[in-house]
Design a protein around this motif. Structure first.
Motif, short mmCIF file in Angstrom:
data_model
loop_
_atom_site.label_atom_id
_atom_site.label_comp_id
_atom_site.label_asym_id
_atom_site.label_seq_id
_atom_site.Cartn_x
_atom_site.Cartn_y
_atom_site.Cartn_z
N LEU A 91 3.69 -0.13 6.08
CA LEU A 91 3.84 -1.09 4.99
C LEU A 91 5.32 -1.39 4.78
N ALA B 151 -4.69 -3.50 7.28
CA ALA B 151 -3.88 -2.52 6.54
C ALA B 151 -3.73 -1.26 7.39
N SER B 152 -2.88 -0.35 6.95
CA SER B 152 -2.70 0.89 7.69
C SER B 152 -3.78 1.89 7.30
N ASN C 243 5.32 4.65 2.55
CA ASN C 243 4.30 5.05 3.51
C ASN C 243 4.03 6.55 3.50
N ARG D 189 0.36 1.10 11.76
CA ARG D 189 0.85 0.07 10.86
C ARG D 189 1.65 0.73 9.74
N TYR E 247 2.27 -5.63 6.59
CA TYR E 247 2.09 -4.49 7.49
C TYR E 247 2.66 -4.83 8.87
#
Length: 375
Positions: free
Chosen positions: A185, A113-114, A170, A183, A143
């Motif tokens: 989304l 994930a970010s 984001n 990253r 992502y």
């Protein structure tokens, strides 16, 4: 004020199938009437003046305009020069227990994930301090890992999702410059699932907000933004990042041309909204920078506006100059208040020879007449 542009292939879509879903440019609200002449790249003309060796704007023949835009030699925009592969990784919602020595970045790398999404999901503020044994919510989704030189516009086109939606999910903020290995989304279509043909087509449209928030290429971790260039003779590569000045220079804004305002800011009589003002001027009138700044975009990529220059001034301020016939500056060029940046025309969807002029504070449109001298 959106219009379709050149296509960039998405990994999940055949090229011909995607091309079929891109609509023709419609008349955006507030930009005038669609011209009957075709909008095309200008051919070389025998009556064009020879190349000049100084920065003096070339002289044009008064009253002449073909509805075409003349630009200086420059590379393609970064979102065309650096296509993006749609290789996002999907991860499920999960929970992570912080281990000794963990940082939030390490948690992000392990989960896929970010970092920013995990911080938002767990109400963490910078410097993102976490403690051993803490349970972190990992938000699932698709992502995309950003590579150096990729732009938000190109990312949006790769996945068939409007860039403005990616900005929103984001929570991206100024200066909207992505960084390599970040990253982002990628949202699903409204209601879930993959985007429809119409939604994918909208991802290939382009407007000023897209350019300002998704037009700069991603920086490598050790890469600094480009220093502004002094003259149009130097050309920055498309992967150079252009940033705004630190602050708005003293003196405020001046009128870019001397003419009659024929359309004012906001809703018109027919209910259409004008994002700026329209100023009627003769063909080839010099268009002046409203304040000191750095050129963020120059080209004809938004068909409704024809020849277009966008300047960042610092303090969140941006000015926009549309319907020009000749563009006399380069992306990344430093310009001074009152400097000639273009010559006026009736390009794009102009109703007459005129200048379309906008001011923006961040992503908010501002009535230019509220910031310009009254005299």
């Amino acid at each position: 004020m959106r219009c379709a542009r050149a296509l960039v292939s998405a990994a999940a879509l055949p090229l011909l199938g995607l091309a079929a879903c891109i609509p023709h440019a419609d008349r955006p609200a507030g930009y005038g009437t669609v011209p009957t002449r075709p909008y095309r790249v200008p051919p070389a003309r025998r009556d064009d003046p020879p190349p000049r060796r100084d920065d003096t704007p070339p002289q044009d023949i008064p009253g002449r305009d073909t509805g075409e835009v003349t630009t200086l030699p420059a590379p393609r925009p970064a979102w065309e020069a650096r296509p993006v592969s749609a290789d996002a990784k999907s991860i499920p919602d999960s929970t992570y227990v912080v281990q000794p020595g963990d940082t939030l970045r390490r948690v992000a790398d392990r989960s896929g994930a970010s970092l920013e999404a995990i911080a938002r999901a767990n109400d963490l503020d910078t410097p993102y301090t976490i403690r051993t044994g803490q349970r972190l919510t990992i938000p699932g989704g698709r992502y995309h890992q950003v590579r150096r030189g990729e732009t938000g516009i190109a990312i949006a086109r790769a996945y068939g999702v409007e860039w403005s939606r990616i900005v929103s999910v984001n929570a991206l903020v100024e200066p909207y410059v992505l960084r390599a290995d970040q990253r982002v989304l990628i949202p699903d279509a409204p209601g879930g699932g993959r985007p429809s043909a119409a939604e994918r087509a909208r991802a290939f449209s382009l407007d000023i907000d897209d350019i300002l928030t998704g037009g700069e290429p991603a920086l490598a971790n050790n890469q600094a933004p480009a220093k502004p260039i002094a003259t149009p003779r130097r050309i920055l590569p498309s992967n150079a990042v252009v940033t705004a000045p630190a602050r708005l220079a003293s003196g405020g804004f001046l009128w870019p041309v001397d003419g009659r305002v024929v359309k004012r800011f906001g809703p018109g009589a027919s209910g259409e909204r004008n994002d700026g003002i329209k100023i009627a001027v003769p063909i080839s009138t010099p268009i002046h920078a409203a304040a000191d700044g750095v050129v963020a975009y120059v080209g004809d990529g938004i068909a409704a506006l024809g020849g277009l220059v966008i300047i960042k001034h610092g303090g969140g301020w941006t000015s926009v100059y549309g319907h020009a016939s000749k563009l006399l500056v380069q992306r990344g060029q430093s310009v001074k208040r009152g400097q000639t940046v273009a010559l006026s025309g009736d390009t794009g969807f102009a109703d007459r020879p005129e200048l379309h002029f906008e001011l923006r504070k961040g992503r908010t449109l501002v009535d230019p007449t509220s910031q310009l001298p009254r005299s």
